[in-house]
Design an enzyme around this catalytic site. Structure first.
Site, PDB file in Angstrom:
ATOM      1  N   SER A 144      29.463 -16.387 -19.541  1.00 56.85           N
ATOM      2  CA  SER A 144      28.483 -15.823 -18.843  1.00 56.85           C
ATOM      3  C   SER A 144      28.862 -14.209 -18.918  1.00 56.85           C
ATOM      4  CB  SER A 144      28.135 -15.954 -17.343  1.00 56.85           C
ATOM      5  OG  SER A 144      27.447 -14.946 -16.784  1.00 56.85           O
ATOM      6  N   TYR A 157      30.221 -18.913  -8.823  1.00 57.61           N
ATOM      7  CA  TYR A 157      29.866 -18.726 -10.280  1.00 57.61           C
ATOM      8  C   TYR A 157      30.744 -17.648 -10.802  1.00 57.61           C
ATOM      9  CZ  TYR A 157      26.574 -18.418 -14.196  1.00 57.61           C
ATOM     10  OH  TYR A 157      25.929 -18.392 -15.461  1.00 57.61           O
TER      11      TYR A 157
HETATM   12  P1  NAI Z   1      19.688 -24.966 -17.491  1.00 60.83           P
HETATM   13  O1  NAI Z   1      20.056 -25.015 -16.161  1.00 60.83           O
HETATM   14  O2  NAI Z   1      18.655 -24.753 -18.168  1.00 60.83           O
HETATM   15  O3  NAI Z   1      20.530 -26.065 -18.280  1.00 60.83           O
HETATM   16  C1  NAI Z   1      21.926 -26.592 -18.001  1.00 60.83           C
HETATM   17  C2  NAI Z   1      21.771 -28.147 -18.448  1.00 60.83           C
HETATM   18  O4  NAI Z   1      23.238 -28.458 -18.126  1.00 60.83           O
HETATM   19  C3  NAI Z   1      20.786 -29.071 -17.729  1.00 60.83           C
HETATM   20  O5  NAI Z   1      20.277 -29.598 -18.595  1.00 60.83           O
HETATM   21  C4  NAI Z   1      21.649 -29.540 -16.619  1.00 60.83           C
HETATM   22  O6  NAI Z   1      21.032 -30.706 -16.353  1.00 60.83           O
HETATM   23  C5  NAI Z   1      23.052 -29.917 -17.310  1.00 60.83           C
HETATM   24  N1  NAI Z   1      24.159 -30.132 -16.408  1.00 60.83           N
HETATM   25  C6  NAI Z   1      24.252 -29.330 -15.179  1.00 60.83           C
HETATM   26  N2  NAI Z   1      25.200 -29.948 -14.553  1.00 60.83           N
HETATM   27  C7  NAI Z   1      25.593 -31.043 -15.501  1.00 60.83           C
HETATM   28  C8  NAI Z   1      26.776 -31.870 -15.260  1.00 60.83           C
HETATM   29  N3  NAI Z   1      27.544 -32.161 -14.337  1.00 60.83           N
HETATM   30  N4  NAI Z   1      26.832 -32.875 -16.379  1.00 60.83           N
HETATM   31  C9  NAI Z   1      26.088 -32.879 -17.313  1.00 60.83           C
HETATM   32  N5  NAI Z   1      25.204 -32.052 -17.681  1.00 60.83           N
HETATM   33  C10 NAI Z   1      24.887 -31.036 -16.591  1.00 60.83           C
HETATM   34  O7  NAI Z   1      20.767 -23.589 -17.896  1.00 60.83           O
HETATM   35  P2  NAI Z   1      20.820 -22.589 -19.107  1.00 60.83           P
HETATM   36  O8  NAI Z   1      20.527 -21.629 -18.826  1.00 60.83           O
HETATM   37  O9  NAI Z   1      20.510 -23.276 -20.286  1.00 60.83           O
HETATM   38  O10 NAI Z   1      22.538 -22.644 -19.030  1.00 60.83           O
HETATM   39  C11 NAI Z   1      23.317 -23.081 -19.679  1.00 60.83           C
HETATM   40  C12 NAI Z   1      24.704 -22.433 -19.567  1.00 60.83           C
HETATM   41  O11 NAI Z   1      24.632 -21.131 -19.846  1.00 60.83           O
HETATM   42  C13 NAI Z   1      25.468 -22.457 -18.387  1.00 60.83           C
HETATM   43  O12 NAI Z   1      26.712 -22.942 -18.553  1.00 60.83           O
HETATM   44  C14 NAI Z   1      24.972 -21.219 -17.834  1.00 60.83           C
HETATM   45  O13 NAI Z   1      26.121 -20.744 -16.814  1.00 60.83           O
HETATM   46  C15 NAI Z   1      25.267 -20.395 -18.838  1.00 60.83           C
HETATM   47  N6  NAI Z   1      24.504 -19.014 -18.768  1.00 60.83           N
HETATM   48  C16 NAI Z   1      23.215 -18.904 -18.633  1.00 60.83           C
HETATM   49  C17 NAI Z   1      22.512 -17.828 -18.543  1.00 60.83           C
HETATM   50  C18 NAI Z   1      20.912 -17.717 -18.542  1.00 60.83           C
HETATM   51  O14 NAI Z   1      20.494 -16.432 -18.074  1.00 60.83           O
HETATM   52  N7  NAI Z   1      20.116 -18.677 -18.515  1.00 60.83           N
HETATM   53  C19 NAI Z   1      23.214 -16.648 -18.495  1.00 60.83           C
HETATM   54  C20 NAI Z   1      24.672 -16.751 -18.303  1.00 60.83           C
HETATM   55  C21 NAI Z   1      25.315 -17.936 -18.674  1.00 60.83           C
END
Ligand code: NAI
Length: 256
Positions: A144, A157
């Site tokens: 991130s 975080y």
């Molecule tokens: P999201 O919440 O839409 O998707 C995350 C996915 O990971 C979900 O499907 C969730 O069920 C799954 N997940 C969470 N904990 C889990 C676990 N213990 N075991 C298996 N699956 C699990 O989030 P998004 O936005 O797609 O984020 C993905 C990555 O990108 C994360 O690591 C987040 O920190 C990072 N990120 C996202 C940003 C954003 O603006 N969307 C910005 C910076 C980083």
């Protein structure tokens, strides 16, 4: 482009958001995909169909990657599905918005175990597989912008992503002799379900956009394109780096 012909990629947390976009992008370039999430629901089923329609194979493995033994089993099971594993995309992540002084141990553990500990032992299992089979490997971690810049009220975080920055720097050196590359992608504000409350709040969204030189949120596909680059042989001389996908957010300068 067929950069991932004959390659197998595991993407954690790939039912939605950035993880789903990474899975689709790599499949569109020839990879067979192991999807992952804590449950398989209609989003996972839909992704499997989309990947199959591209002529690629896809399997969904249920695992909670915040639990050490689960993530180790996930990687080992992923190897068995198509007989190999070339790419590990550690995407699953969670965030909790709280004043520092109100964060509970449970919330801290959830964030650290998902964003750092699970990922640590997932990489370890993957590295052992690559070393045992004398096969090259590529790891892309979803970090991130907050591995670099502060985010008040998201202390755990930031600690997890800051830790991930140094983990990647360190492992790049330790794993290079085994032909394993490891890099981070650092998204800024991306339009995914994790940002639903931000996108629903116009005033808050405008405040965020003020700090983004490109004046828009990114799309999951913008992040997936960089993940695909780092996972591919195009990045064969890249390891231990972080690539920011943030519309200029991290190092922006606000003109007065
Ligand atoms: P999201 O919440 O839409 O998707 C995350 C996915 O990971 C979900 O499907 C969730 O069920 C799954 N997940 C969470 N904990 C889990 C676990 N213990 N075991 C298996 N699956 C699990 O989030 P998004 O936005 O797609 O984020 C993905 C990555 O990108 C994360 O690591 C987040 O920190 C990072 N990120 C996202 C940003 C954003 O603006 N969307 C910005 C910076 C980083």
């Amino acid at each position: 482009m067929e950069r991932f012909k004959d390659k197998v990629a595991l993407v954690t947390g790939s039912s939605q958001g950035i993880g789903a976009a990474c899975a689709l992008r790599m499949a569109s370039e020839g990879a067979d995909i192991i999807l992952n999430g804590r449950t398989l629901d209609e989003r996972g089923e839909k992704l499997i169909n989309q990947i199959n329609e591209m002529g690629r194979k896809a399997t969904f493995l249920v695992a909670d990657i915040s639990l050490t033994q689960n993530v180790i089993n996930l990687v080992n099971d992923a190897v068995k599905v198509y007989g190999k594993l070339d790419i590990l995309v550690n995407n699953a992540g969670v965030e909790k918005n709280h004043n520092f002084w109100e964060v509970t141990e449970e919330e801290y553990d959830l964030v650290m175990d998902t964003n750092l500990k699970g990922l640590f032992f997932g990489i370890q299992a993957f590295a052992k597989y690559c070393m045992d089979h004398k096969t090259p490997g590529t790891v892309v971690n979803m970090s991130s912008v907050h591995e670099e810049i502060i985010f008040p009220h998201f202390a755990a975080y930031c600690a997890s992503k800051g830790g991930l920055k140094m983990l990647t720097r360190n492992l790049a050196t330790e794993l290079a002799p085994f032909n394993i590359r490891i890099n981070n992608v650092a998204p800024g504000a991306i339009a995914t379900p994790i940002n639903k409350s931000l996108m629903d709040n116009k005033e808050q969204l405008n405040n965020v956009l003020k700090n983004i030189p490109m004046k828009k949120l990114g799309a999951p596909e913008d992040v997936a394109a960089v993940v695909a680059f780092l996972a591919s042989d195009d990045a064969r001389y890249v390891t231990g780096s972080t690539y920011f996908v943030d519309g200029g957010l991290t190092y922006h300068y606000e003109e007065q």
